[in-house]
Design an enzyme around this catalytic site. Structure first.
Site, short mmCIF file in Angstrom:
data_model
loop_
_atom_site.label_atom_id
_atom_site.label_comp_id
_atom_site.label_asym_id
_atom_site.label_seq_id
_atom_site.Cartn_x
_atom_site.Cartn_y
_atom_site.Cartn_z
N LYS A 13 112.93 16.32 47.93
CA LYS A 13 113.33 15.45 46.80
C LYS A 13 112.47 15.70 45.56
CE LYS A 13 112.61 11.44 48.76
NZ LYS A 13 111.97 11.87 50.01
N ARG A 86 114.20 2.67 49.04
CA ARG A 86 113.81 3.10 50.39
C ARG A 86 114.16 2.04 51.43
NH1 ARG A 86 109.49 7.01 48.84
NH2 ARG A 86 108.56 7.91 50.68
N ARG A 125 102.40 21.37 53.16
CA ARG A 125 102.57 21.12 51.72
C ARG A 125 101.21 21.02 51.01
NH1 ARG A 125 106.47 16.28 49.90
NH2 ARG A 125 104.84 14.90 50.68
N ARG A 158 97.93 16.24 50.29
CA ARG A 158 98.01 14.79 50.12
C ARG A 158 97.38 14.09 51.32
NH1 ARG A 158 104.03 13.05 48.37
NH2 ARG A 158 103.58 11.44 49.90
N ARG A 169 105.44 8.25 58.83
CA ARG A 169 106.34 8.15 57.67
C ARG A 169 107.79 8.46 58.08
NH1 ARG A 169 103.74 12.30 54.02
NH2 ARG A 169 105.37 11.81 52.52
#
Ligand code: AMP
Length: 217
Positions: A13, A86, A125, A158, A169
């Site tokens: 996203k 969300r 990531r 992160r 998550r």
């Protein structure tokens, strides 16, 4: 246009929203990025939400909705929402906010992906500590190890991209965000796309949907 980009963490996203907002000039509203900026700035809101981000749980609806409502005021001609809504409550609050100004969501695009691929992507990531550019140790390496191609700053992981928090998550996504697929499908503004394909292919697929909708409107 008023667009929502939906998808589990790691579905692309953020990457796609950045590309699309540059391409079309839509204001990009990414709630996760906004919270991280507040945390970095040490603001009251940042202190209030830091624990939720660290543990991979959702910030309470009222807090998120208030922040997004403020941002939408600056976007009378449309926007691209990334990471919001969300929960069903957030989606309903968004509909209400837009109804008050006589508008509505024009399109929801859902990037779907297999869980193993998502975990692989998220734990690999990395992002630039200075300009926020996104990389991946598996699929999108920088030219110089650990350094941003654009500005040369260090790449970081992160806090919430470690594997335990990633799985948390994803559980939160399944429980609270997945029901939005049915919500938007029923509203007839829903398109599903395969987020597992290479970035450029996903961008082209998203652009085809947006361009098609613009021609029709
Ligand atoms: P993201 O960058 O979109 O993956 O979001 C990172 C974290 O920010 C999430 O795990 C939540 O803790 C928080 N967050 C971002 N957007 C929302 C939202 N719409 N509702 C609740 N929490 C959110």
């Amino acid at each position: 246009m008023r667009i929502v980009l939906l998808g589990c963490p790691g579905a692309g996203k953020g990457t796609q929203s950045k590309i699309l907002s540059e391409r079309y000039g839509f204001p990009h509203i990414a709630t996760g990025d906004l919270f991280r900026a507040e945390i970095t700035a040490g603001s009251v809101l940042g202190l209030q939400v830091a624990g939720y981000l660290k543990s991979g749980t959702l910030v309470p609806d009222a807090v998120v909705v208030e922040m997004v409502a403020g941002k939408l005021q600056g976007c009378p001609d449309g926007f691209l929402l990334d990471g919001f809504p969300r929960t069903l409550e957030q989606a309903q609050a968004l509909d209400k906010l837009l109804r008050q100004e006589g508008s509505q969501i024009d399109m929801v695009m859902h990037l779907h992906m297999r869980e193993e691929e998502v975990v692989r992507r998220l734990t690999g990531r990395r992002s630039c500590s200075s300009c926020g550019a996104l990389y991946n140790v598996v699929s999108h390496l920088p030219r110089v190890d650990g350094k941003c191609d654009h500005c040369g700053a260090d790449l970081i992981q992160r806090d919430d991209d470690g594997s335990a928090i990633v799985r948390k998550r994803l559980m939160v996504y399944e429980d609270l965000t997945r029901p939005l697929v049915a919500y938007y499908r029923a509203a007839n503004v829903f398109r599903e796309l395969d987020g597992g394909r290479p970035v450029e292919e996903v961008t082209l697929a998203l652009m085809a949907v947006i361009d098609g909708a613009r021609v029709r409107s």
